[in-house]
Scaffold this active site. Sequence first.
Site, PDB file in Angstrom:
ATOM      1  N   SER A  67       0.666  -1.200  -0.067  1.00  0.00           N
ATOM      2  CA  SER A  67       0.020   0.001  -0.186  1.00  0.00           C
ATOM      3  C   SER A  67       0.762   1.321  -0.153  1.00  0.00           C
ATOM      4  O   SER A  67       0.147   2.710  -0.022  1.00  0.00           O
ATOM      5  CB  SER A  67      -0.973   0.063   1.082  1.00  0.00           C
ATOM      6  OG  SER A  67      -0.347   0.122   2.604  1.00  0.00           O
ATOM      7  N   LYS A 104       1.167   4.354   6.719  1.00  0.00           N
ATOM      8  CA  LYS A 104       0.364   5.262   5.996  1.00  0.00           C
ATOM      9  C   LYS A 104       0.985   6.571   5.895  1.00  0.00           C
ATOM     10  O   LYS A 104       1.717   6.794   6.892  1.00  0.00           O
ATOM     11  CB  LYS A 104      -1.283   5.286   6.193  1.00  0.00           C
ATOM     12  CG  LYS A 104      -1.904   3.803   6.127  1.00  0.00           C
ATOM     13  CD  LYS A 104      -2.091   3.716   4.550  1.00  0.00           C
ATOM     14  CE  LYS A 104      -2.708   2.351   4.452  1.00  0.00           C
ATOM     15  NZ  LYS A 104      -2.073   1.050   4.653  1.00  0.00           N
TER      16      LYS A 104
END
Length: 150
Positions: A67, A104
């Site tokens: 990701s 993230k």
Amino acid sequence: MYALSPRPACSAILSPTSTNALRVAPVSVAAGFPSPAQDYYDGAIDLTEMLVHDHAATFIVRAAGDSMTEAGISHGDELLVDRSKTPQDGDVVVAVLDGELTVKRLEVSPRGVVLRAENANHPDITVPELSDLQVWGVVTYCIHHLRGHR
């Protein structure tokens, strides 16, 4: 409730307080056209000294998944995470959202907090106001494997 300061939430793979500091003899390597006039350094460097600001608060964790590929973080890379740094908008962070760890990019705005994926195939996470979000630490470096794991 949001907690944007580091909080204890999990253990790390490797503690940086080891007495086995990594020492290497660096050589200048041209990424473009090599120059014979380029300086050569024959001393030793201590990567821990160069990369770690706060030994007691810095940990190495391994990234899992894809990701964050557009941020240069690949599956299996080791991330240096500094828990002493105050997370800021735009930092790549290790976050604990409702008990689940994730890496993230942190986006903080008047509208709320978003944990942004750096891969179009993964959704961003808009953090609901009543969720339990803790920023475990700020990622300061990524050790990217070019040859695979041994």
